[in-house]
Motif scaffolding. Sequence first.
Motif, PDB file in Angstrom:
ATOM      1  N   ALA A 120     109.443 -42.674 -27.470  1.00  0.00           N
ATOM      2  CA  ALA A 120     110.014 -42.520 -25.996  1.00  0.00           C
ATOM      3  C   ALA A 120     109.117 -42.536 -25.075  1.00  0.00           C
ATOM      4  O   ALA A 120     107.760 -42.340 -24.838  1.00  0.00           O
ATOM      5  N   SER A 271     113.040 -48.479 -21.829  1.00  0.00           N
ATOM      6  CA  SER A 271     112.114 -47.704 -22.694  1.00  0.00           C
ATOM      7  C   SER A 271     111.687 -46.469 -21.914  1.00  0.00           C
ATOM      8  O   SER A 271     111.653 -45.447 -22.755  1.00  0.00           O
ATOM      9  N   VAL A 273     113.452 -43.010 -21.486  1.00  0.00           N
ATOM     10  CA  VAL A 273     114.510 -42.334 -21.958  1.00  0.00           C
ATOM     11  C   VAL A 273     115.319 -41.586 -20.889  1.00  0.00           C
ATOM     12  O   VAL A 273     116.371 -41.117 -21.063  1.00  0.00           O
ATOM     13  N   PRO A 340     114.815 -44.207 -29.541  1.00  0.00           N
ATOM     14  CA  PRO A 340     114.786 -45.157 -28.351  1.00  0.00           C
ATOM     15  C   PRO A 340     115.129 -46.542 -28.848  1.00  0.00           C
ATOM     16  O   PRO A 340     115.823 -47.344 -28.129  1.00  0.00           O
TER      17      PRO A 340
END
Length: 389
Positions: A120, A271, A273, A340
């Motif tokens: 994350a 990327s 979150v 992710p």
Amino acid sequence: MSNRLIFTSESVTEGHPDKVADGISDAILDAHLTADPYSRVACETMVSTGMVVVAGEITSEGVVSYPDVVREKLHKIGYSDTTSGFGADSCAVLVSLDRQSADISQGVTVGKGLHKEQGAGDQGMMFGYACNETRELMPMAIMFANRLTRQLAKARRSRKLPFLLPDGKAQVSVVYENGKPVALDTVVVSSQHTADVSHRKLTAGIVEEVVKKVIPERLRKKTRYLINPTGRFVVGGPHGDCGLTGRKIIVDTYGGMGRHGGGAFSGKDPSKVDRSAAYMARYVAKNIVAAKLAQRCEVQLAYAIGFADPVSVNVNSFDTGTADDGALAEAAEKVFGLRPSEIVETLDLLRPIYEPTSAYGHFGRSSARDLEAFTWEKTDKVDALKAAL
């Protein structure tokens, strides 16, 4: 005796200064993703009188002319001349961008960091929400507020109301009885306008071309309308107020009906979150409600920076679920990939799809064209969720 209450949500147009900033940040993100799908972008924008400031951290193989992207976006919004006090071609564009921190990069780049897989991009919690109040499975107040601001922009662009300028807001108060929406109590619409229009003409035009085009007659029989309640809104947009990326997070989501983790969306690649997991949480919640496993559903996901698996998955059905919340959460974890990399793949997020999300809400889109970009609005996991239960 009925349990009666009123709930209010707000939306703003793409010409509102905060939304101008969001739109520029997402336009820059899309420009980089077009050139390099693996770009790392954290772009913040500030707009004020005669000036746009772009700052943040970007690592990308793509070369982007930031002033050109900024001016093109301002033209799209409608700031093509200085009638509103702010012009796309006359404003200064200041750029202060650096590369992504190596410490963050190692946590989100496959093969680097402690865990050797994409983690994350930050710690934090993200929420998704859905309910059966509208066909979009969104709260009624924010859906109508977003439709009003979109219609306000449409009336301006089509010249049906030629005196309108880009900045504007709408607010909708919904009456609930025993938990069900039954009427609209108050509708507020405020739009920036040229100095030569009377308040009477402005009010009549907005009621006819905006309110009546959006609000069904059955819901507005006893509705109170407040149109430009100060009586004058000539000075607006970035000339009237400073705008910043990420300052309309409740407008972006559920109008206050569902909780928000606090992270903004615009200007961030998937990327982060803050953005991608909030989209996934909505995807999960919407499919649960679409499957009729709950009438209302809120999903919380939480992450640690650099770590792939969510540290927690929580489902709250507000006592409307056909199964207990723990079982719903277990089913969600079986059906949806919540790492992710899985979120990015499932929702196809490494594409230049973000500029359209920057105004009129990131959630609640339902047309076939919208679903090509707003993949988190699909309800294609209904059968899988039922089977998992």
